[in-house]
Design a protein around this motif. Structure first.
Motif, short mmCIF file in Angstrom:
data_model
loop_
_atom_site.label_atom_id
_atom_site.label_comp_id
_atom_site.label_asym_id
_atom_site.label_seq_id
_atom_site.Cartn_x
_atom_site.Cartn_y
_atom_site.Cartn_z
N LEU A 79 0.84 -1.19 0.00
CA LEU A 79 0.00 0.00 0.00
C LEU A 79 0.88 1.25 0.00
O LEU A 79 1.83 1.33 0.77
N GLY A 80 0.58 2.15 -0.92
CA GLY A 80 1.33 3.40 -0.98
C GLY A 80 2.61 3.30 -1.79
O GLY A 80 3.27 4.33 -2.02
N ALA A 81 2.99 2.11 -2.21
CA ALA A 81 4.28 1.98 -2.89
C ALA A 81 4.17 1.42 -4.31
O ALA A 81 5.14 0.92 -4.86
N GLY A 82 2.98 1.45 -4.90
CA GLY A 82 2.82 0.97 -6.26
C GLY A 82 2.83 -0.55 -6.35
O GLY A 82 2.93 -1.23 -5.33
N SER A 83 2.72 -1.04 -7.58
CA SER A 83 2.65 -2.49 -7.77
C SER A 83 3.57 -2.91 -8.90
O SER A 83 3.83 -2.14 -9.81
N SER A 84 4.00 -4.17 -8.81
CA SER A 84 4.84 -4.72 -9.87
C SER A 84 4.25 -6.08 -10.27
O SER A 84 4.03 -6.95 -9.41
N PHE A 85 3.96 -6.22 -11.55
CA PHE A 85 3.47 -7.50 -12.08
C PHE A 85 4.54 -8.02 -13.02
O PHE A 85 4.86 -7.37 -14.01
#
Ligand code: ADP
Length: 362
Positions: A348-354
């Motif tokens: 949460l708050g730190a973006g996502s990586s797929f």
């Protein structure tokens, strides 16, 4: 080797011949139940367990041979069925549930045996139906979800049609507004049906590995072009790192769908981060491609479930952005068919990586 506790010797030559014959029949029976894929026990006419295969011993977590069935398995239904076939012959099927260590559901098949004499009088075979029942439940849930997802826009379309036929019949401004809303709902249904068809097509081919080759880097460039309008409207820049070709064994169209779903999600849910970064590399025998955003991120408890059909962290938000809840399920299924993997990292708050990983062309 299993011990047959009723093997006894007695003196005479005739008895010895009889015993040899019986032993070889018992050995054959032992071998037979040993080779069966399900837990099996053979009982004598008092309900004592005379033989059990390894699967039965594993399931009951004990060796029941020599004990009465009632001490091996606590199931009044099975005991009653055994009693019944011992008295009247024939066969019966009853349910049997195991609660520990994990809940499992069996069908107990109980049959009278009169080929071997009084020592092996009944057979109990436990057929594990847990997997089948889970699959059936998932299928029923899926149909219920899909119908619900379709019913909601359909109900609102019907509502608008009614209003247009009645109250808003001669009101031009309302008519325009309602038609626009109807279009949104109809498009939502169209997207859902397209996604459902996509999923079923991929599932039908699930066991056939694609034979073509595709370059993940080229696909990323292609997806960026396709989604340029969407990204611009959302105020997001899509940056793709330069790499050597990332040639994988795969189907171009399906891999386009994978990367497009990931980038579309990043635009839909992470536009606040303004930037989507795509980078790829060769890792051992595989190629990896990462789609990284700087949006709100996803809470940890959702991560393992994101690829389930219709799972969303916020259904309202997903629907309002045109989501069907099937995007990542499609990604997972396509990657499975490619013998690939999806890795999701987010906070949460730190973006996502797929990150997708697909075997490279040899
Ligand atoms: P949907 O059609 O709802 O977008 P998906 O299967 O593609 O369905 O995604 C499932 C859910 O995962 C989304 O509803 C959203 O809650 C979450 N999600 C997916 N990608 C992102 C992302 N980049 N940032 C934040 N949440 C995301």
């Amino acid at each position: 080797m299993m011990i047959w506790p009723w093997k006894k010797t007695n003196g005479t030559a005739a008895a010895a011949a009889d015993l040899r014959e019986r032993n070889s029949a018992e050995d054959a029976l032992t071998a037979l139940i040993g080779a069966l894929p399900d837990p099996v026990m053979l009982l004598d006419d008092h309900g004592l367990v005379r033989a059990a295969n390894v699967r039965a011993k594993d399931l009951l977590n004990m060796d029941p041979v020599g004990q009465h069935l009632s001490s091996a398995i606590r199931s009044p239904a099975i005991l009653e069925a055994v009693q019944n076939v011992l008295e009247h012959g024939g066969e019966l099927r009853v349910n049997y549930e195991q609660h520990v260590p994990v809940p499992r559901h069996f069908e107990a098949f109980v049959a009278a045996m009169n080929v071997i004499g009084p020592e092996a009088a009944a057979l109990v075979l436990l057929k594990d139906l847990t997997r089948e029942q889970q699959t059936e439940r998932m299928r029923a849930d899926f149909v219920a979800h899909a119908s619900h997802e379709l019913r909601t826009p359909l109900a609102s379309l019907l509502g608008f049609i009614e209003t247009l036929q009645g109250a808003a019949k001669n009101d031009e401004a309302s008519r325009e507004r309602f038609l626009a809303l109807m279009q949104t709902q109809a498009e939502r249904m169209k997207r859902l049906i397209a996604d459902l068809l996509s999923l079923s097509r991929i599932e039908m081919n699930a066991h056939q590995r694609p034979t073509g080759t595709a370059d993940l880097h080229q696909i990323a460039l292609h997806v960026r072009d396709t989604l340029a309008g969407l990204a611009k409207d959302a105020g997001v820049e899509i940056k793709i790192d330069d790499t050597d070709p990332l040639l994988v064994q795969g189907d171009w169209d399906e891999l386009v769908q994978v990367i497009q779903n990931l980038v579309e999600n990043a635009i839909k849910y992470a536009a606040s981060g303004k930037l989507i970064e795509i980078s790829g590399k060769r890792v051992g025998e595989d190629c990896e491609l990462e789609v990284r955003d700087h949006g709100p991120g996803i809470a940890e408890e959702h991560l393992p479930r994101l690829t389930e059909r219709f799972y969303r962290t916020n259904a309202q938000e997903s629907r309002s952005r045109g989501g069907t809840g099937l995007g990542l399920a499609i990604v997972k299924h396509i990657l499975n068919r490619h013998r690939g993997k999806l890795r999701i990292q987010s906070e949460l708050g730190a973006g996502s990586s797929f990150v997708i990983r697909v075997p490279a062309v040899k």
